[in-house]
Design an enzyme around this catalytic site. Structure first.
Site, PDB file in Angstrom:
ATOM      1  N   CYS A   1     127.157  35.084 -60.193  1.00 22.94           N
ATOM      2  CA  CYS A   1     128.495  34.778 -60.690  1.00 22.94           C
ATOM      3  C   CYS A   1     128.765  33.271 -60.670  1.00 22.94           C
ATOM      4  O   CYS A   1     128.170  32.531 -59.892  1.00 22.94           O
ATOM      5  CB  CYS A   1     129.539  35.436 -59.795  1.00 22.94           C
TER       6      CYS A   1
ATOM      7  N   ARG B   1     123.678  30.500 -64.989  1.00 25.13           N
ATOM      8  CA  ARG B   1     123.502  31.268 -63.764  1.00 25.13           C
ATOM      9  C   ARG B   1     123.273  32.748 -64.037  1.00 25.13           C
ATOM     10  O   ARG B   1     122.790  33.467 -63.178  1.00 25.13           O
ATOM     11  CB  ARG B   1     124.743  31.094 -62.875  1.00 25.13           C
TER      12      ARG B   1
ATOM     13  N   TRP C   1     128.145  38.529 -62.597  1.00 27.69           N
ATOM     14  CA  TRP C   1     126.828  39.142 -62.660  1.00 27.69           C
ATOM     15  C   TRP C   1     126.951  40.400 -61.820  1.00 27.69           C
ATOM     16  O   TRP C   1     127.093  40.340 -60.597  1.00 27.69           O
ATOM     17  CB  TRP C   1     125.791  38.183 -62.078  1.00 27.69           C
TER      18      TRP C   1
ATOM     19  N   ASN D   1     132.232  35.270 -55.656  1.00 27.02           N
ATOM     20  CA  ASN D   1     130.787  35.307 -55.868  1.00 27.02           C
ATOM     21  C   ASN D   1     130.174  35.736 -54.544  1.00 27.02           C
ATOM     22  O   ASN D   1     130.541  35.223 -53.505  1.00 27.02           O
ATOM     23  CB  ASN D   1     130.311  33.895 -56.272  1.00 27.02           C
ATOM     24  N   GLY D   2     129.254  36.702 -54.610  1.00 35.40           N
ATOM     25  CA  GLY D   2     128.609  37.170 -53.379  1.00 35.40           C
ATOM     26  C   GLY D   2     128.777  38.670 -53.245  1.00 35.40           C
ATOM     27  O   GLY D   2     129.105  39.361 -54.208  1.00 35.40           O
TER      28      GLY D   2
ATOM     29  N   GLU E   1     102.215  31.983 -61.678  1.00 36.62           N
ATOM     30  CA  GLU E   1     103.390  31.328 -62.256  1.00 36.62           C
ATOM     31  C   GLU E   1     103.411  31.512 -63.779  1.00 36.62           C
ATOM     32  O   GLU E   1     104.467  31.757 -64.368  1.00 36.62           O
ATOM     33  CB  GLU E   1     103.399  29.839 -61.876  1.00 36.62           C
TER      34      GLU E   1
ATOM     35  N   LYS F   1     106.479  33.237 -65.826  1.00 37.70           N
ATOM     36  CA  LYS F   1     107.162  32.483 -66.891  1.00 37.70           C
ATOM     37  C   LYS F   1     107.178  33.315 -68.166  1.00 37.70           C
ATOM     38  O   LYS F   1     108.192  33.447 -68.838  1.00 37.70           O
ATOM     39  CB  LYS F   1     106.394  31.179 -67.100  1.00 37.70           C
TER      40      LYS F   1
ATOM     41  N   GLU G   1     109.421  36.622 -67.864  1.00 33.67           N
ATOM     42  CA  GLU G   1     110.868  36.479 -67.687  1.00 33.67           C
ATOM     43  C   GLU G   1     111.587  36.039 -68.961  1.00 33.67           C
ATOM     44  O   GLU G   1     112.737  36.381 -69.160  1.00 33.67           O
ATOM     45  CB  GLU G   1     111.226  35.590 -66.491  1.00 33.67           C
TER      46      GLU G   1
ATOM     47  N   HIS H   1      88.674  46.213 -59.726  1.00 38.00           N
ATOM     48  CA  HIS H   1      88.918  47.203 -58.676  1.00 38.00           C
ATOM     49  C   HIS H   1      90.029  48.169 -59.067  1.00 38.00           C
ATOM     50  O   HIS H   1      90.654  48.785 -58.210  1.00 38.00           O
ATOM     51  CB  HIS H   1      89.224  46.495 -57.351  1.00 38.00           C
TER      52      HIS H   1
ATOM     53  N   LYS I   1     120.193  32.460 -62.381  1.00 38.14           N
ATOM     54  CA  LYS I   1     119.520  31.225 -61.970  1.00 38.14           C
ATOM     55  C   LYS I   1     119.415  31.131 -60.452  1.00 38.14           C
ATOM     56  O   LYS I   1     118.393  30.738 -59.914  1.00 38.14           O
ATOM     57  CB  LYS I   1     120.294  30.018 -62.523  1.00 38.14           C
TER      58      LYS I   1
HETATM   59  O1  M6R Z   1     116.463  28.602 -56.381  1.00 41.31           O
HETATM   60  P1  M6R Z   1     115.164  29.129 -55.908  1.00 41.31           P
HETATM   61  O2  M6R Z   1     114.027  28.186 -56.154  1.00 41.31           O
HETATM   62  O3  M6R Z   1     115.181  29.583 -54.466  1.00 41.31           O
HETATM   63  O4  M6R Z   1     114.884  30.397 -56.801  1.00 41.31           O
HETATM   64  C1  M6R Z   1     113.782  31.223 -56.572  1.00 41.31           C
HETATM   65  C2  M6R Z   1     113.574  32.153 -57.734  1.00 41.31           C
HETATM   66  O5  M6R Z   1     114.699  32.939 -57.957  1.00 41.31           O
HETATM   67  C3  M6R Z   1     113.224  31.401 -59.027  1.00 41.31           C
HETATM   68  O6  M6R Z   1     112.104  30.589 -58.873  1.00 41.31           O
HETATM   69  C4  M6R Z   1     112.970  32.403 -60.169  1.00 41.31           C
HETATM   70  O7  M6R Z   1     111.805  33.126 -59.911  1.00 41.31           O
HETATM   71  C5  M6R Z   1     112.919  31.710 -61.517  1.00 41.31           C
HETATM   72  N1  M6R Z   1     113.591  32.516 -62.476  1.00 41.31           N
HETATM   73  C6  M6R Z   1     111.553  31.512 -62.034  1.00 41.31           C
HETATM   74  O8  M6R Z   1     111.549  30.890 -63.274  1.00 41.31           O
END
Ligand code: M6R
Length: 611
Positions: free
Chosen positions: A2, A27, A76, A102-103, A484, A488, A491, A507, A606
């Site tokens: 949020c 976010r 959110w 938020n939370g 990674e 990427k 997502e 395996h 985010k």
């Molecule tokens: O703010 P943070 O680095 O702690 O966030 C961790 C993950 O939520 C963040 O890296 C997430 O996996 C991204 N969407 C990756 O692109």
């Protein structure tokens, strides 16, 4: 997660709030709402499911809503589906107490039951309505807003950034936070609050970070801070050293591609910050050389891409500094029954500094007396403030949900930690140590060269746009790059993808390889290339379409493999910094080609401030 924006002052509040909410869109959210009030007037609340633009249309960008004080929210969903009814702001029955949050209020169910026994009814499924009515309950009981807010904090469990307006208090906003981000700003034009700095940066660069259980009272004349006993407290402001433009697209189509191109500068800034006159200065770790020398192992934790940085760092630190390193996902780490010697160093990596699981892991380690260090991008964030030492990455504001430049800056911070331990433990010759420093300094130019060839990656992406499954395989640091690359890709392109240690595929997972399945091999670790090539061949003979990303000069690769652009040579410990750029571009172009919302991928946020 949020987003919250609030404003009170001499100007019309709604356009300022909507503009701020737009800056927080990154976010992630699924509905939005706003409440504004003019002095002596009625509380006006407008909410809408879906994108912020729906709310903007309903209110003519806020112009239809008169009022000099207001709060807005992008939600959110956690409790209850995304809907207008569940959207914030929430209010009491009389619409005299209005709040955004938020939370997560963890004990919302017993609180709700208690309020129901006292005659309250509920119109939504949210924990925020419960929070609002809890504040209302204590406001009616004590007739004093600060008391109502502090009673809320004493009775609510969980995490919250909560902003409340009381219709009895014209032009005032009250806010409190616990484990959810909230910043406050003030200028002559009025007072602002927001979940993150970009929302209010246009108006002020002087920011107050409020700590857990601190209350802020905002009005046109300024901001006053209180503790839970309602005693006034003094707070220092922080001057944000990046400007509003840094958080704008600046002519790029998406934040993600802009941020990908910022990586040479971000790396340069991060290296230069910690390397003064050619000497590494990590005094911000807040550990003396003696204390660092006493450390007998390193534990790295984080979530998502931050965790992936940890995987790279594990290989790099162990190899360069010969110290045992363990890396673990924060959401698992925090629940483990650890066996600790007390001589560990825990490094928490986080762009936002607010990720709930990473924060909980940090706190757990601190409680056990373990030394903690954070590698964080957002200045003043919870993880940064609570760790014993913090290395700030110099990535500037990262808006795209898919991290790129923060990941790259985190890698640099971890390389520097590796070099620090290597120098203390005397594991490298002076000449090799110096050459590694030079390699770090040369990284930005090499990355610029990769970026110059982006059209090759774009072409490859256009050939792969219909793929349903993609596998990334590699060994050692190449495996870390795969993890990674795969995240990427999935997502933002929504293509199913997996990363596998190359030797592990056979395996079980190799049974998923069908005719045309894309298998991408990452080949930067010279000692491991032959082995990975064999594994790629195994998939090819089962129908896979094999593409490889290798360092220039690697000419011995099978001719039938599709070769992506060759990577500039770099010391192999640092090859993740180069290879990942191609994979970020690949994911980006696929996402664009598939018509996705690149910067705000579905279902994602985010900053993940819930567990
Ligand atoms: O703010 P943070 O680095 O702690 O966030 C961790 C993950 O939520 C963040 O890296 C997430 O996996 C991204 N969407 C990756 O692109």
């Amino acid at each position: 997660m949020c987003g919250i924006v609030g404003y009170t002052g001499g100007r019309q509040a709604a356009p300022i709030i909507l503009d701020g909410l737009a800056k927080l869109e990154y976010r992630g959210y699924d509905s939005a709402g706003i409440a504004v009030k003019n002095n002596g007037g009625e509380m006006q609340i407008v909410k809408a499911k879906g994108r912020l633009k729906v709310l903007c249309e309903l209110t003519s960008d806020g112009e239809n809503l008169g009022g000099v004080c207001g709060i807005g929210h992008t939600r959110w969903a956690t409790h209850g589906e995304p809907s207008e009814n569940n959207a914030h702001p929430h209010c009491n029955d009389e619409k005299t107490v209005v709040a955004v949050h938020n939370g997560i209020i963890e004990n919302y169910a017993p609180l709700k039951a208690k309020l129901m026994r006292r005659g309250y009814t509920f119109y939504s499924d949210t924990d925020t309505e419960v929070a609002t009515k809890l504040v209302d309950y204590y406001y009616k009981k004590y007739n004093e807003p600060l008391r109502a807010i502090s009673e809320f904090a004493l009775h609510a469990r969980g995490s919250y950034a909560l902003a409340v307006m009381f219709s009895d208090y014209d032009g005032e906003i009250f806010a409190i936070r616990k484990d959810s981000p909230m910043v406050i700003g003030y200028t002559d034009g009025g007072a602002y609050l927001a979940s993150d700095v970009p929302a209010i940066l246009k108006y002020t660069r002087k920011i107050y970070y409020i700590d857990n259980y601190e209350i802020a009272r905002l009005n046109a004349n300024g901001v006053t801070f209180y503790n839970l006993d309602r005693d006034e407290i003094q707070k220092q402001s922080t001057l944000i050293d990046w400007n509003a433009e840094a958080a704008e697209k600046g002519g790029w189509e998406h934040f993600m591609i802009k941020e990908i191109h910022e990586q040479p500068d971000v790396i340069k800034n991060t290296v230069n910050y910690f390397l003064q006159d050619g000497k590494l200065n990590l005094s911000e770790l807040k550990l003396t050389d003696k204390q660092l020398s006493e450390i007998d192992s390193i534990i790295i934790t984080g979530c998502g891409s931050a965790y992936h940085v940890g995987i790279v760092a594990q290989y790099v630190i162990e190899d360069l500094a010969r110290i045992p390193v363990r890396v673990e996902i924060a959401s698992e780490f925090r629940y483990r029954k650890h066996v600790l010697t007390g001589r560990e160093l825990v490094i928490v990596i986080s762009q936002s500094g607010e990720t709930a699981d990473s924060l909980a892991a940090l706190r757990d380690m601190k409680e056990r007396g373990i030394k903690t260090v954070a590698v964080v991008n957002v200045v003043g964030s919870s993880i940064a403030r609570e760790a014993d030492g913090v290395l700030y990455t110099k990535a500037g504001p990262e808006i795209s949900v898919a991290t790129t430049k923060a990941y790259s800056a985190q890698l640099i911070a971890m390389y520097l930690i590796a070099l620090k331990f290597a120098s203390l433990r005397k594991t490298l010759t002076e000449a090799y140590y110096d050459s590694l420093i030079n390699e770090l300094v040369s990284l930005p130019d090499k990355i610029s060269r990769v970026l110059e060839n982006k059209s090759e990656v774009q072409k490859f992406a256009s050939e792969m746009v219909d793929k349903k499954d993609v596998f990334f395989i590699g060994r050692g640091i190449d495996y870390a790059i795969c993890v990674e690359s795969s995240l990427k890709l999935k997502e933002i392109s929504y293509i199913h993808s997996e990363a596998y240690a190359a030797g592990e595929l056979k395996h079980g997972t190799i049974s998923l390889i069908e005719n045309g399945t894309l298998v991408m091999g990452i080949l930067t670790q010279s000692e491991l290339i032959e082995k990975t090539v064999s594994n790629l061949k195994e998939t090819e003979s089962r129908g896979a379409y094999v593409a490889v990303l290798a360092t220039e000069g690697n000419d011995n690769l099978p001719a039938d493999f599709r070769k992506l652009s060759s990577l500039p040579k770099v010391d192999e410990h640092f090859s993740a910094s180069i290879a990942v750029i191609v994979m970020q571009l690949f994911a980006y172009f696929l996402s664009v080609l598939r018509g996705n919302d690149v910067d705000k991928p579905r279902n994602l946020a985010k900053s993940v401030t819930v567990e």
